[in-house]
Design an enzyme around this catalytic site. Structure first.
Site, PDB file in Angstrom:
ATOM      1  N   ALA A  64       0.872  -1.177   0.000  1.00  0.00           N
ATOM      2  CA  ALA A  64       0.000   0.000   0.000  1.00  0.00           C
ATOM      3  C   ALA A  64       0.907   1.223   0.000  1.00  0.00           C
ATOM      4  CB  ALA A  64      -0.870  -0.016   1.248  1.00  0.00           C
ATOM      5  N   GLY A 110       0.441  -4.914   0.904  1.00  0.00           N
ATOM      6  CA  GLY A 110      -0.745  -4.926   0.046  1.00  0.00           C
ATOM      7  C   GLY A 110      -0.505  -5.629  -1.290  1.00  0.00           C
ATOM      8  N   GLU A 113      -0.899  -9.176  -0.507  1.00  0.00           N
ATOM      9  CA  GLU A 113      -2.331  -9.344  -0.203  1.00  0.00           C
ATOM     10  C   GLU A 113      -3.157  -9.374  -1.497  1.00  0.00           C
ATOM     11  OE1 GLU A 113      -2.135  -6.110   2.710  1.00  0.00           O
ATOM     12  OE2 GLU A 113      -3.107  -7.443   4.140  1.00  0.00           O
ATOM     13  N   GLU A 133       4.415  -5.196   7.389  1.00  0.00           N
ATOM     14  CA  GLU A 133       3.671  -4.116   8.058  1.00  0.00           C
ATOM     15  C   GLU A 133       4.144  -3.826   9.471  1.00  0.00           C
ATOM     16  OE1 GLU A 133       2.345  -6.337   6.059  1.00  0.00           O
ATOM     17  OE2 GLU A 133       0.834  -5.403   4.786  1.00  0.00           O
TER      18      GLU A 133
HETATM   19  N1  COA Z   1       4.581   3.055  -0.619  1.00  0.00           N
HETATM   20  C1  COA Z   1       4.985   4.208  -1.175  1.00  0.00           C
HETATM   21  N2  COA Z   1       6.107   4.312  -1.914  1.00  0.00           N
HETATM   22  C2  COA Z   1       6.841   3.209  -2.085  1.00  0.00           C
HETATM   23  C3  COA Z   1       6.500   1.959  -1.524  1.00  0.00           C
HETATM   24  C4  COA Z   1       5.298   1.910  -0.763  1.00  0.00           C
HETATM   25  N3  COA Z   1       4.860   0.780  -0.214  1.00  0.00           N
HETATM   26  N4  COA Z   1       7.438   1.060  -1.853  1.00  0.00           N
HETATM   27  C5  COA Z   1       8.342   1.703  -2.611  1.00  0.00           C
HETATM   28  N5  COA Z   1       7.996   3.014  -2.750  1.00  0.00           N
HETATM   29  C6  COA Z   1       8.691   4.062  -3.484  1.00  0.00           C
HETATM   30  C7  COA Z   1       9.894   4.574  -2.709  1.00  0.00           C
HETATM   31  O1  COA Z   1       9.512   5.534  -1.762  1.00  0.00           O
HETATM   32  C8  COA Z   1      10.720   5.151  -3.834  1.00  0.00           C
HETATM   33  O2  COA Z   1      10.169   6.395  -4.207  1.00  0.00           O
HETATM   34  P1  COA Z   1      11.132   7.690  -4.469  1.00  0.00           P
HETATM   35  O3  COA Z   1      12.022   7.260  -5.600  1.00  0.00           O
HETATM   36  O4  COA Z   1      10.173   8.773  -4.839  1.00  0.00           O
HETATM   37  O5  COA Z   1      11.871   7.902  -3.191  1.00  0.00           O
HETATM   38  C9  COA Z   1      10.461   4.197  -4.990  1.00  0.00           C
HETATM   39  O6  COA Z   1       9.234   3.532  -4.678  1.00  0.00           O
HETATM   40  C10 COA Z   1      11.543   3.143  -5.164  1.00  0.00           C
HETATM   41  O7  COA Z   1      11.700   2.455  -3.919  1.00  0.00           O
HETATM   42  P2  COA Z   1      13.122   2.290  -3.154  1.00  0.00           P
HETATM   43  O8  COA Z   1      12.833   2.069  -1.718  1.00  0.00           O
HETATM   44  O9  COA Z   1      14.032   3.404  -3.523  1.00  0.00           O
HETATM   45  O10 COA Z   1      13.661   0.944  -3.851  1.00  0.00           O
HETATM   46  P3  COA Z   1      14.696  -0.089  -3.215  1.00  0.00           P
HETATM   47  O11 COA Z   1      15.072  -0.999  -4.330  1.00  0.00           O
HETATM   48  O12 COA Z   1      15.758   0.597  -2.463  1.00  0.00           O
HETATM   49  O13 COA Z   1      13.838  -0.917  -2.134  1.00  0.00           O
HETATM   50  C11 COA Z   1      11.893  -2.127  -1.323  1.00  0.00           C
HETATM   51  C12 COA Z   1      12.775  -1.746  -2.554  1.00  0.00           C
HETATM   52  C13 COA Z   1      10.660  -2.839  -1.870  1.00  0.00           C
HETATM   53  C14 COA Z   1      12.674  -3.041  -0.382  1.00  0.00           C
HETATM   54  C15 COA Z   1      11.478  -0.832  -0.583  1.00  0.00           C
HETATM   55  O14 COA Z   1      10.925   0.078  -1.537  1.00  0.00           O
HETATM   56  C16 COA Z   1      10.464  -1.018   0.508  1.00  0.00           C
HETATM   57  O15 COA Z   1      10.785  -1.511   1.577  1.00  0.00           O
HETATM   58  N6  COA Z   1       9.197  -0.602   0.259  1.00  0.00           N
HETATM   59  C17 COA Z   1       8.143  -0.642   1.250  1.00  0.00           C
HETATM   60  C18 COA Z   1       7.662  -2.050   1.470  1.00  0.00           C
HETATM   61  C19 COA Z   1       6.594  -2.068   2.535  1.00  0.00           C
HETATM   62  O16 COA Z   1       6.820  -1.838   3.700  1.00  0.00           O
HETATM   63  N7  COA Z   1       5.372  -2.395   2.086  1.00  0.00           N
HETATM   64  C20 COA Z   1       4.257  -2.545   2.978  1.00  0.00           C
HETATM   65  C21 COA Z   1       3.425  -1.336   2.973  1.00  0.00           C
HETATM   66  S1  COA Z   1       2.024  -1.551   4.017  1.00  0.00           S
END
Ligand code: COA
Length: 258
Positions: A64, A110, A113, A133
């Site tokens: 999400a 999400g 999910e 989460e």
């Molecule tokens: N919500 C909003 N933005 C998200 C996102 C999310 N769940 N997951 C990734 N993004 C965005 C990042 O903020 C980043 O945006 P920016 O370039 O404007 O800063 C872009 O997507 C790329 O992500 P980034 O984190 O730079 O890539 P990465 O390769 O370093 O890491 C992940 C990849 C998936 C490990 C990392 O993005 C992450 O942990 N995301 C969140 C996962 C999460 O907790 N999901 C559950 C949500 S309830």
């Protein structure tokens, strides 16, 4: 549609979540577009199977959209989960058209999910899945605590949710979370191959089967009873007449889908 792409190839529709710069994170607008897209595909008689995947090579859906709910109150948080479940996750699970998730990279929160709401899942070998989460101080809110335990068992679900760890595609296959693992280059064609087999069968019977299988996971509903009712209902369909007649005439059935 700004955040999703829909493409139709014969009787198969491919829905691509298309926010690659945000790793296809599900914001409110994307959830609404997915609802609208799935609804219209489900109403389209020419569509017999749907594949959902993520844009780019990195992510199916990374969760999400955290930026949208970081400042939410208790009420807003509850509403976010309730609306999301109704509009997208329960909606997809109960769609009468089969939905296959082609998990092409990160499927987190999400994202996992959504994949779990689909009728089944295939994954690319680089896919990573998890429910992170609790690292944000929240729990899965789009059905993750329920569907993960249903798919992988309570103990594995508890561990995945508590550790917030990611599992790779092979582990997901061993857990029964995904049915098949192939290379990323092959993933969509592989999913289309399965979808194509589905499209040759009776769409009316498949819809009844989805309902009967789901009944087992619905509180207060006797799945065996739903099976009996849906089994009986099939006998009144044109597909049943065609399927049985074709068998007896030793030819391939051409189902009218009625
Ligand atoms: N919500 C909003 N933005 C998200 C996102 C999310 N769940 N997951 C990734 N993004 C965005 C990042 O903020 C980043 O945006 P920016 O370039 O404007 O800063 C872009 O997507 C790329 O992500 P980034 O984190 O730079 O890539 P990465 O390769 O370093 O890491 C992940 C990849 C998936 C490990 C990392 O993005 C992450 O942990 N995301 C969140 C996962 C999460 O907790 N999901 C559950 C949500 S309830």
């Amino acid at each position: 549609m700004e955040n999703i792409l829909i493409e139709k190839q014969d009787a198969i529709a491919i829905v691509t979540i298309n926010r690659p710069t945000k790793l296809n994170a599900l914001n409110k607008a994307t959830i609404q577009e997915l609802h609208d897209g799935f609804k219209s595909l489900n109403e389209d008689q020419s569509v017999k199977a749907i594949i959902v995947t993520g844009s780019g090579e990195k992510a199916f859906v990374a969760g999400a959209d955290i930026s949208e709910f970081a400042h939410f109150s208790v009420e807003e948080g509850g509403k976010l989960a309730a609306q999301g479940q109704e509009l997208l996750f329960d909606f997809v699970q109960n769609l009468s058209t089969p939905v296959i998730a082609a998990v092409n990279g990160f499927a987190l929160g999400g994202g996992l999910e959504l994949a779990m709401s689909c009728h089944f899942r295939v994954a690319s070998d680089n896919a990573k899945m998890g429910l992170p989460e609790v690292t944000l101080g929240v729990i899965p809110g789009y059905g993750g605590t329920q569907r993960l335990a249903q798919l992988v068992g309570k103990g594995r679900a508890m561990e995945m949710i508590m550790t917030a760890g990611m599992i790779d595609a092979e582990t997901a296959k061993n857990f029964g979370l995904v049915n098949h693992v192939v290379s990323q280059a092959e993933l969509l064609d592989f999913a289309k191959g399965i979808a194509s087999k589905i499209t040759k069968n009776s769409s009316v019977a498949i819809a009844k089967a989805i309902q009967a299988v789901n009944a087992n996971y619905t509180d207060g509903v006797n799945g065996y009873q739903v099976e009996i009712e849906n089994f009986g209902a099939c006998f009144g369909t044109e597909d049943f007449k065609e399927g049985t007649t074709a068998f007896l005439e030793k030819r391939k059935a051409e189902f009218p889908g009625k």
